[in-house]
Motif scaffolding. Sequence first.
Motif: not given
Ligand SMILES: Nc1ncnc2c1ncn2[C@@H]1O[C@H](COP(=O)(O)OP(=O)(O)OP(=O)(O)O)[C@@H](O)[C@H]1O
Length: 227
Positions: A22, A24, A173, A48-49, A44-45
């Motif tokens: 992945v 990320a 958020e 950002k986080s 989402s995903g």
């Molecule tokens: N510990 C982990 N192990 C495997 N995959 C991960 C892990 N943490 C995040 N991911 C994956 O990395 C990608 C980015 O995740 P992230 O949480 O950063 O997205 P986001 O933009 O913050 O989403 P949201 O708006 O839903 O909070 C996603 O596909 C998530 O499933």
Amino acid sequence: MSGPVLSVRGLTRHYASPSGLVRALDDVSLEIAAGELVGIFGPSGSGKSTFLMMAGLLEAPTAGEVWLAGQRVSHAGTDVDGLREVRRHQIGFVFQRANLIPFLSASENVALSLEIADVAGADAMAHARRLLAALDLAHRADNLPTRLSGGEQQRVAVARALANGPPLILADEPTAALDSVRGRQVMELFRRIAATQGAAIAVVTHDPRSTDLFDRIVHFEDGRMVA
Ligand SMILES: Nc1ncnc2c1ncn2[C@@H]1O[C@H](COP(=O)(O)OP(=O)(O)OP(=O)(O)O)[C@@H](O)[C@H]1O
């Protein structure tokens, strides 16, 4: 201080998952200056986080670097546990939920983060009260979190993040659990803090109603920064 407060360069984070690698976060570079409020948007995903975790020194990147105030503090293989002091003094975090300690009053919640950073109890409490007053919460200082509205709790969480005067504030958020009026108040608070305290602030949000408050907006998509 000249130069950006936060500078991330080529930040990349990969995770192994049963269905493969992945990506990320994929080669993200971003600088945030003192006094600048940056909005981070994306589906989402989109990473950002993950970005905030790396920029906030809570997790080490797979590749790339994080610089704070001109010093390289994190890169692939960094022991993030060893960066506790840097986090404590230089970064304030605000999350979706205030996560206040339920059996401590608003002022005690704020003072605690100062005491952890070795400020003596009485001084910490006086500073906590000043901060809460500055956030229009003087009348709530002695209340337990359960006696505060969601918006008030979140403002206490912001006060806690500000307590040590960190040059960088990262918020994930922070208004997601609030109605539009209270969400707006919290966002206006970030705007004010950036302007008056010169903090560099990054806010991850899905809320398009506060876009006018940001100095700059960046968009994430599939782990990349697209604009
Ligand atoms: N510990 C982990 N192990 C495997 N995959 C991960 C892990 N943490 C995040 N991911 C994956 O990395 C990608 C980015 O995740 P992230 O949480 O950063 O997205 P986001 O933009 O913050 O989403 P949201 O708006 O839903 O909070 C996603 O596909 C998530 O499933």
